[in-house]
Design an enzyme around this catalytic site. Structure first.
Site, PDB file in Angstrom:
ATOM      1  N   CYS A   2       0.794  -1.234   0.000  1.00  0.00           N
ATOM      2  CA  CYS A   2       0.000   0.000   0.000  1.00  0.00           C
ATOM      3  C   CYS A   2       0.832   1.293   0.000  1.00  0.00           C
ATOM      4  CB  CYS A   2      -0.907   0.069   1.214  1.00  0.00           C
ATOM      5  SG  CYS A   2      -2.061  -1.277   1.318  1.00  0.00           S
ATOM      6  N   ARG A  27       5.973  -0.051  -5.159  1.00  0.00           N
ATOM      7  CA  ARG A  27       5.786  -0.783  -3.910  1.00  0.00           C
ATOM      8  C   ARG A  27       4.931  -2.026  -4.099  1.00  0.00           C
ATOM      9  NH1 ARG A  27       6.867   2.521   0.549  1.00  0.00           N
ATOM     10  NH2 ARG A  27       5.365   1.493   1.878  1.00  0.00           N
ATOM     11  N   TRP A  74      -2.702  -2.864  -1.775  1.00  0.00           N
ATOM     12  CA  TRP A  74      -2.207  -4.229  -1.955  1.00  0.00           C
ATOM     13  C   TRP A  74      -3.106  -5.082  -1.067  1.00  0.00           C
ATOM     14  CZ3 TRP A  74      -0.020  -8.266   0.836  1.00  0.00           C
ATOM     15  CH2 TRP A  74       0.734  -9.198   0.094  1.00  0.00           C
ATOM     16  N   ASN A 100      -2.833   1.993   5.434  1.00  0.00           N
ATOM     17  CA  ASN A 100      -1.820   1.006   5.089  1.00  0.00           C
ATOM     18  C   ASN A 100      -1.576   0.205   6.353  1.00  0.00           C
ATOM     19  OD1 ASN A 100       0.449  -0.434   4.387  1.00  0.00           O
ATOM     20  ND2 ASN A 100       1.830   1.323   4.296  1.00  0.00           N
ATOM     21  N   GLY A 101      -1.696  -1.133   6.266  1.00  0.00           N
ATOM     22  CA  GLY A 101      -1.477  -1.959   7.449  1.00  0.00           C
ATOM     23  C   GLY A 101      -2.632  -2.924   7.636  1.00  0.00           C
ATOM     24  N   GLU A 485      19.631 -16.894  -4.154  1.00  0.00           N
ATOM     25  CA  GLU A 485      19.240 -15.568  -4.629  1.00  0.00           C
ATOM     26  C   GLU A 485      18.920 -15.607  -6.126  1.00  0.00           C
ATOM     27  OE1 GLU A 485      18.209 -12.944  -3.449  1.00  0.00           O
ATOM     28  OE2 GLU A 485      18.575 -11.389  -4.913  1.00  0.00           O
ATOM     29  N   LYS A 489      15.321 -14.577  -7.698  1.00  0.00           N
ATOM     30  CA  LYS A 489      15.168 -13.555  -8.751  1.00  0.00           C
ATOM     31  C   LYS A 489      14.325 -14.106  -9.892  1.00  0.00           C
ATOM     32  CE  LYS A 489      15.910 -10.658  -7.236  1.00  0.00           C
ATOM     33  NZ  LYS A 489      16.342 -10.461  -5.901  1.00  0.00           N
ATOM     34  N   GLU A 492      10.626 -14.464  -8.945  1.00  0.00           N
ATOM     35  CA  GLU A 492       9.959 -13.164  -8.803  1.00  0.00           C
ATOM     36  C   GLU A 492       9.646 -12.535 -10.157  1.00  0.00           C
ATOM     37  OE1 GLU A 492      11.697 -11.027  -4.830  1.00  0.00           O
ATOM     38  OE2 GLU A 492      13.133 -11.316  -6.438  1.00  0.00           O
ATOM     39  N   HIS A 508      19.795 -35.455  -2.428  1.00  0.00           N
ATOM     40  CA  HIS A 508      18.781 -35.862  -1.446  1.00  0.00           C
ATOM     41  C   HIS A 508      17.396 -35.407  -1.860  1.00  0.00           C
ATOM     42  CE1 HIS A 508      21.998 -37.211   1.131  1.00  0.00           C
ATOM     43  NE2 HIS A 508      22.620 -36.080   0.833  1.00  0.00           N
ATOM     44  N   LYS A 607       7.300  -4.211  -2.900  1.00  0.00           N
ATOM     45  CA  LYS A 607       8.683  -3.814  -2.664  1.00  0.00           C
ATOM     46  C   LYS A 607       8.981  -3.774  -1.170  1.00  0.00           C
ATOM     47  CE  LYS A 607      12.718  -2.334  -3.628  1.00  0.00           C
ATOM     48  NZ  LYS A 607      13.600  -3.443  -4.046  1.00  0.00           N
TER      49      LYS A 607
HETATM   50  C1  G6P Z   1      10.096  -7.875  -0.331  1.00  0.00           C
HETATM   51  C2  G6P Z   1      10.857  -7.421  -1.564  1.00  0.00           C
HETATM   52  C3  G6P Z   1      12.219  -8.114  -1.625  1.00  0.00           C
HETATM   53  C4  G6P Z   1      12.991  -7.863  -0.334  1.00  0.00           C
HETATM   54  C5  G6P Z   1      12.177  -8.267   0.899  1.00  0.00           C
HETATM   55  C6  G6P Z   1      12.833  -7.776   2.177  1.00  0.00           C
HETATM   56  O1  G6P Z   1       9.767  -9.216  -0.461  1.00  0.00           O
HETATM   57  O2  G6P Z   1      10.124  -7.717  -2.740  1.00  0.00           O
HETATM   58  O3  G6P Z   1      12.962  -7.631  -2.722  1.00  0.00           O
HETATM   59  O4  G6P Z   1      14.182  -8.582  -0.357  1.00  0.00           O
HETATM   60  O5  G6P Z   1      10.881  -7.671   0.846  1.00  0.00           O
HETATM   61  O6  G6P Z   1      12.819  -6.371   2.167  1.00  0.00           O
HETATM   62  P1  G6P Z   1      13.803  -5.425   2.940  1.00  0.00           P
HETATM   63  O7  G6P Z   1      13.390  -4.049   2.527  1.00  0.00           O
HETATM   64  O8  G6P Z   1      13.593  -5.688   4.404  1.00  0.00           O
HETATM   65  O9  G6P Z   1      15.183  -5.763   2.511  1.00  0.00           O
END
Ligand code: G6P
Length: 612
Positions: A2, A27, A74, A100-101, A485, A489, A492, A508, A607
């Site tokens: 949000c 976001r 969101w 927001n929340g 990672e 990526k 996502e 395993h 985000k």
């Molecule tokens: C969300 C974002 C990720 C990020 C994660 C943690 O899932 O999409 O890209 O790594 O939050 O966010 P932060 O701001 O705490 O690193």
């Protein structure tokens, strides 16, 4: 997650709010809305979908209001739809509110209100809170500000709320607990937003609202109070942020721009801190607490998502260099466990945004047990920054692409420097290795620059694998978290199911998936595990899997085995993750682009995850 924008001043509020909502699109959201207040009264416009769709419905309308609130939602309570979108209107029609929340006790409040005859037009917790406020105001015959204060004392959960009141046409009332809120101070105007990006083109003077604070904003007045109705002195800060930093600068996507910014952001992260010639690392946040850090009996890294992966790499680095045991925790698990925290433990909170709700609550829990909180953070002045005792900023600049890229490499760079600084103070590293690693770190921006030159090759590889249904990412040692990672990526950005595993562990389980349709990405640069990972590549090839290998330049052995080889400059294994992740970022990006997906705003993702 949000986004909130609000304006009161002399300009037309709608264009300011609309532009602000567009700046907050990164976001993550699924619907958008605005509420404006002018001589014709309060109007609410909202729409499922993108901000541009909302904009289309309002084209040609005269919207002269100079006060208004806007929101990107969101979904949490209730599906994405026009009726669940914010702003919501109170039953009497007098108030409009954005939120927001999550209001955790909304079900109970809703029942109470329904018993009193309230009818709800959405499935949201927001509409419940709004009517709860209205009910208190009517019952107590008090002002809106007091009603908000009383209501918030009964509410559990997290919120930022902003209210517009038809009977009080020049005033915005906002409150915060848990979710972020920034006030921008202009000349005869005030702005409110979830972060500074909608504000910086108008003013650089900001106030970060703290939990349990209430802001009453008029065009020429800002009053800050706590929930006990005591006035507070706003702490005005100057933003160190330029507009260009939040624009695309000629790139097709923010994600690509941010990937290509990395030589520069890593350099910024090292600048003024590391001097390989004199063998020095100067980091004020570390230097001031070097005794506590060196004596730490254990370090607990607490984070989510990509930041959690940075913590995993750091676990290998800290244990190797500082000989301090490290545990890496998902913040969302840590906060609900009853974790054992000893007096000598240090909690390292790693977060790009500094607003991730789980990480924030996790450190607050740890603080209750007297732990020292050290933040590795990107956003200056963020909630986690303010809740930490000490820390080091990553200086990566604003990261807009939802998938974290430059923040990750900056986190790794800072964590490596912190580990080196502690190891040096503790004497757990030889002078020779220390100087060698300082030198290696100094060369990272140039090596990342070289790694970025693989883009064309990766674009071609992406075309060959864009139709894959599943992908496996494997690595060992320092490269195991890099594999995690890389898989994250891809998931996502391209919506291809991908898993990361320690290469040996694949025997395993994941090996059962291997056939000629499964691409397996190996992060196999030259390190102490090299021979072992070559065997793992053989195991995949023996089962006809397709191998994409990230290798050190000149690795003819792996070249002869793999279907695709991407060559990177040689690096010390401890530093290598910063360079090795680059091709994985590019691979995810190009597969996403080839599939025609919105790589900057992948579906369902946010985000900054400001709800738990
Ligand atoms: C969300 C974002 C990720 C990020 C994660 C943690 O899932 O999409 O890209 O790594 O939050 O966010 P932060 O701001 O705490 O690193």
């Amino acid at each position: 997650m949000c986004g909130i924008v609000a304006y009161v001043g002399y300009r037309e509020a709608y264009p300011v709010i609309l532009k602000g909502l567009k700046r907050l699109e990164y976001r993550g959201y699924d619907s958008a809305g605005v509420s404006l207040l002018d001589h014709n009264g309060l109007q609410v416009y909202k729409k499922k979908g993108k901000v541009a769709q909302l904009e289309e419905t309002l084209v040609g309308q005269a919207l002269p209001a100079t006060i208004g609130i806007g929101h990107t939602r969101w979904a949490t309570h209730g599906e994405p739809s026009d009726r669940n979108a914010h702003p919501h209107r109170s039953a009497s029609g007098r108030l409009a509110m954005i939120h927001n929340g999550i209001i955790e006790n909304y079900a109970q409040l809703k029942k109470e209100l329904q018993n009193k005859g309230y009818i709800f037009h959405s499935d949201t917790d927001t509409e419940v809170l709004l009517n709860f406020i209205e009910d208190i105001r009517e019952k107590n015959e008090c002002g809106l500000e007091e009603a908000v204060r009383i209501a918030l004392k009964r509410v559990t959960g997290a919120y930022v709320i902003v209210l517009l009141d038809q009977e009080n046409p020049g005033t915005l009332i906002a409150a915060r607990k848990g979710s972020p809120l920034v006030i921008g101070i202009g000349k005869n105007e005030h702005f409110l937003a979830s972060d500074a990006s909608p504000i910086i083109e108008y003013t650089k003077e900001v106030v970060y609202v703290n939990d349990y604070e209430l802001a009453i904003l008029k065009e020429d007045e800002l009053i800050l109070k706590n929930l006990g109705n005591e006035k507070l002195t706003p702490y005005i800060q100057k933003l160190d942020l330029e507009l260009a930093a939040i624009e695309k600068g000629g790139y097709d996507h923010f994600m690509l721009k941010e990937i290509f910014e990395q030589p520069h952001t890593i350099y910024d992260c090292l600048r003024g801190r590391l001097d390989a010639k004199s063998g020095q690392i100067v980091m004020r946040g570390v230097d001031n607490h070097i005794e506590a850090l060196s004596k730490a009996e254990r370090i607990l890294m607490v984070a989510c998502g990509t930041s959690w992966h940075a913590g995993l790499v750091a676990e290998y680095i800290f244990e190797e260099l500082c000989r301090i045991p490290v545990e890496v925790e998902y913040a969302s698990e840590f906060r609900y466990r009853n974790p054992v925290i000893h007096p000598g433990d240090i909690i390292m909170a790693i977060s790009q945004s500094g607003e991730t709700a789980d990480t924030l609550v996790a450190i607050e829990k740890a603080k209750e047990q007297d732990a020292m909180i050290f933040g590795i953070l990107n956003v200056v002045g963020s909630s986690i920054a303010r809740a930490s005792h000490a820390g080091a900023y990553t200086h990566a600049g604003p990261e807009i692409g939802v998938a974290s890229t430059k923040a990750f490499t900056a986190q790794l760079t800072v964590l490596t420097m912190v580990a080196l600084r502690i190891a040096y103070a503790k004497g757990t590293i030889s002078q020779e290795r220390y100087l060698h690693l300082l030198n290696e770190l100094e060369q990272v921006p140039a090596k990342v620059e070289t790694a970025l030159k693989t883009e064309e090759q990766i674009r071609e590889i992406a075309a060959r694998y864009a139709d894959a249904r599943n992908m496996l990412y494997l690595g060992r040692g320092y490269n195991f978290p890099v594999a995690l990672e890389g898989a994250l990526k891809l998931k996502e950005i391209s919506y291809i199911h991908a898993e990361g595993y320690p290469a040996a562990e694949m025997k395993h389980g994941p090996i059962a998936l291997v056939d000629e349709t499964l691409p397996v990405v190996f992060v196999a640069t030259r390190d102490s595990y090299h021979e072992k990972i070559v065997s793992n590549i053989q195991e995949i090839k023996a089962r006809k899997g397709k191998v994409v290998a990230i290798v050190t330049e000149g690795d003819e052995l792996i070249r002869s085995l793999a279907d695709e080889t991407i060559e990177l400059p040689a690096c010390d294994e401890l530093i290598a993750p910063i360079v090795n992740v680059i091709p994985l970022q590019l691979l995810a990006y190009h597969i996403g682009v080839q599939k025609g997906l919105d790589v900057d705003k992948p579906r369902n993702l946010a985000k900054s995850v400001t709800v738990e």
